[in-house]
Design a protein around this motif. Sequence first.
Motif, short mmCIF file in Angstrom:
data_model
loop_
_atom_site.label_atom_id
_atom_site.label_comp_id
_atom_site.label_asym_id
_atom_site.label_seq_id
_atom_site.Cartn_x
_atom_site.Cartn_y
_atom_site.Cartn_z
N ALA A 96 37.09 38.07 49.50
CA ALA A 96 37.78 36.85 49.47
C ALA A 96 37.09 35.53 50.17
O ALA A 96 37.62 34.50 49.74
N ARG A 147 38.73 31.27 40.27
CA ARG A 147 39.61 31.67 39.48
C ARG A 147 39.02 33.23 39.08
O ARG A 147 39.68 34.17 39.12
N ALA A 159 39.00 35.28 41.98
CA ALA A 159 40.17 35.97 42.46
C ALA A 159 40.77 37.03 41.25
O ALA A 159 41.33 38.09 41.57
N ILE A 183 36.32 32.95 47.69
CA ILE A 183 37.21 31.95 46.98
C ILE A 183 37.32 30.66 48.08
O ILE A 183 37.51 29.55 47.79
#
Length: 246
Positions: free
Chosen positions: A80, A61, A64, A83
């Motif tokens: 990315a 989270r 992100a 994540i």
Amino acid sequence: MDTLHEPAWSREDFEARLRAKGAAYHIHHPFNLRLNSGRCSADEVRTWVANRFYYQVCIPRKDAAVLANMPDREHRRLWAQRILDHDGHGDFEGSAAGGIEAWTRLAEAVGLDREALWSLRLVVPGVRFACDAYLNFARQAPWQEAVCSSLTEMFAPQIHKDRLATWPQHYPWIEPAGLSYFRQRIPLASRDVEHGLRVTLQHFDTRALQLRALDILQFKLDILWSMLDAIAQACAAGQGSALARA
């Protein structure tokens, strides 16, 4: 001369000062020293695993939030991956299951119930507060500052290596397969540091900004230290006795 207006440190000097912050990493926290020397009870190990899980679920989270603030596609492509490392990717099996699932397997290996772990009802307020503070920082700070805060990963490989080296001896009741999280994170943390350090050294290019970066890294170190303070307090209060699988 005002320190803020002095010339910027060289990149080499600045990086050395960032790395020197490792002296405040939670590898030196009294609870971590007890944990890795085999002086924690099974209930205390469970308390640590259950509470640290909240940090694990906050990480993607956080990432992100950082990703959402990145205007540059090349940086987003690199970020990315973080994540996916935690949430999983592909068929979500084996090493593709992600770090959160690997931590869940660690929890099961120490005797915690999956449903109880994922409910987060085992998380003490101090740990929740510290993790939420970090998540809120990542949402609100300039993306370069949030990237800088991730540089505690410079110090992470050693703490994972310590656990892999000492836990099988001190806690033989933990199934070895449950320790896979620590093994997986060593190369991933090293990879992530390369990107985070490159961003930090490039962006924080004045003395004032470099001092800001050191403060940001200290903030993240304080988050991790505060988590162990809260976990140690929970253990002292005997919370762990309620965590064993029924």
